[in-house]
Design an enzyme around this catalytic site. Structure first.
Site: not given
Length: 410
Positions: A287, A367
């Site tokens: 991340e 998404c």
């Protein structure tokens, strides 16, 4: 260009496009029309004519309504308001909930067919409880912008104009109760209202210094910043945990491999993998947000083989690819990689680096259907095939849809 802006036109729209905008034609020109439903004839006002090939317009009157049209769930976004004064963020709020999911299915299936050459019978699944409340009350977080008088509201669609509002029907009851619509906030650009599952509702004003909150997912507790990323729908974290666990082909999973969780946030999906496959599971979460990585390290601490590293995914993979030993490459070839990229998707470089490592399977959480379809096509060029896909209505009354796809090496 510009001479047609404000002109009122009449046309029939016949399909839905990526982004939730209906599409029609006027004298051979494509017109993208907001607040319309495929099959309807509407009167619309041109809002953008800069492109020769297409215009943009906003429906202002429905002349022949669809059977799926409903009164808008949010008065601030209703068709009887001037298009420039309609609140953004609920662009499907005038469509029956079941048909919203059908339109999202069409966009996803069309993207997979057009970009990846795949026919799919995927359906868009509702999350528990949404149908009973007509898709309302699901947002555990909302961002309100501040206008020049200090009033709060969303932006208008495709605009930087703030639309002051007095309600937020997509927000959970706790968020709605905490939203300070009657107050003024001069000196701030934004006010975030959130109600974490592990505590009371709170406000975050502008660039306020983050504080730590907790979110519960089943019996697990995750620590994160109140300014950090977390799934917005009240049931999304549970739904995606279950979906990722089910998307992994158990016959291809090796708990001792160098499994990866890319764009890992605070470790939600890495924990999902480790929870399914047990204490011996090795998985590294990557991340770019260093504070999120710190939280992920703590959230994954119970698994000795789990770790979290800070870094941009493209750079991290490039370094891994250039430094991997023969043994490393063997463990990577046995690996399962979960990736949950931002809306723009993983893209050419990341997909190229990732597939060059030849992991056994990829579980891609998306998404954006077009970004997903593009990346599925890129994976196919490297010998990966789509073995399963599910889609979820994580964002009722908007055009957004979440998908979880499994890609396996041929």
């Amino acid at each position: 260009m510009g001479e047609h802006i404000g002109t009122e036109i009449e046309l029939t729209v016949d399909k839905i496009a990526h982004g939730g905008i209906a599409v029609g034609r006027l004298d051979g020109r494509v017109v993208f029309v907001s607040d319309a439903i495929p099959g309807e004839t509407v009167r619309a006002r041109v809002s953008d004519d800069r492109k020769k090939s297409f215009w943009r317009a906003d429906a202002i009157e429905v002349l022949s309504p669809s059977e799926h049209r409903r009164d808008h769930i949010w008065g601030a976004a209703a068709i009887d308001r001037d298009p420039r004064g309609r609140a953004g963020g609920a662009e499907f709020g005038h469509i029956a909930l079941e048909h919203q999911r059908e339109l999202k299915r069409q966009v996803l299936a069309e993207a997979l067919q057009r970009m990846a050459g795949l026919e799919s019978d995927v359906v868009v699944e509702a999350l528990p409880g949404d149908d009973a409340v007509n898709g309302l009350g699901w947002r555990t977080r909302i961002r309100l912008h501040v206008d020049d008088q200090g009033r709060l509201g969303p932006m208008a669609s495709r605009s930087h104009s703030v639309i002051p509002v007095t309600d937020a029907p997509l927000a959970t009851p706790a968020v709605q109760a905490a939203a300070p619509f009657a107050e003024r906030f001069l000196g701030y650009d934004t006010v975030d209202v959130l109600a974490p599952s592990g505590g009371d509702a709170r406000l975050v004003l502008g660039d306020q210094k983050p504080t730590v909150i907790t979110e519960r997912v089943g019996e697990r507790v995750f620590r994160l910043d109140d300014t950090g990323f977390w799934q917005v729908h009240r049931s999304a974290a549970v739904a995606l945990t279950d979906a990722v666990q089910q998307a992994i082909d158990e016959s291809l999973f090796d708990p001792r491999a160098d499994n990866l969780d890319l764009y890992g946030g605070v470790g939600l999906l890495a924990a999902a993998v480790a929870d399914r496959f047990g204490a011996s599971t090795r998985i590294t979460s990557v991340e770019s947000d260093e504070r999120a990585t710190d939280h992920a390290s703590e959230n994954l601490a119970e698994w000795l083989g789990a770790s979290a590293e800070s870094g941009r995914v493209d750079r991290w993979l490039r370094s891994l690819a250039s430094s991997a030993s023969a043994g490393d490459r063997g463990r990577l070839r046995s690996a399962t990689v979960v990736l949950d990229p931002p809306r723009s998707g993983a893209g050419t470089e990341v997909m190229g680096l990732l597939t060059s490592l030849e992991p056994a399977q990829l579980v891609y959480v998306a998404c954006d259907p077009v970004a997903l379809a593009r990346d599925v096509a890129l994976a196919a060029q490297a010998g990966y095939s789509l073995s399963r896909i599910r889609a979820f209505d994580l964002f009722p009354h908007t055009h957004h849809v979440e998908a979880v796809a499994t890609l396996v090496r041929a």
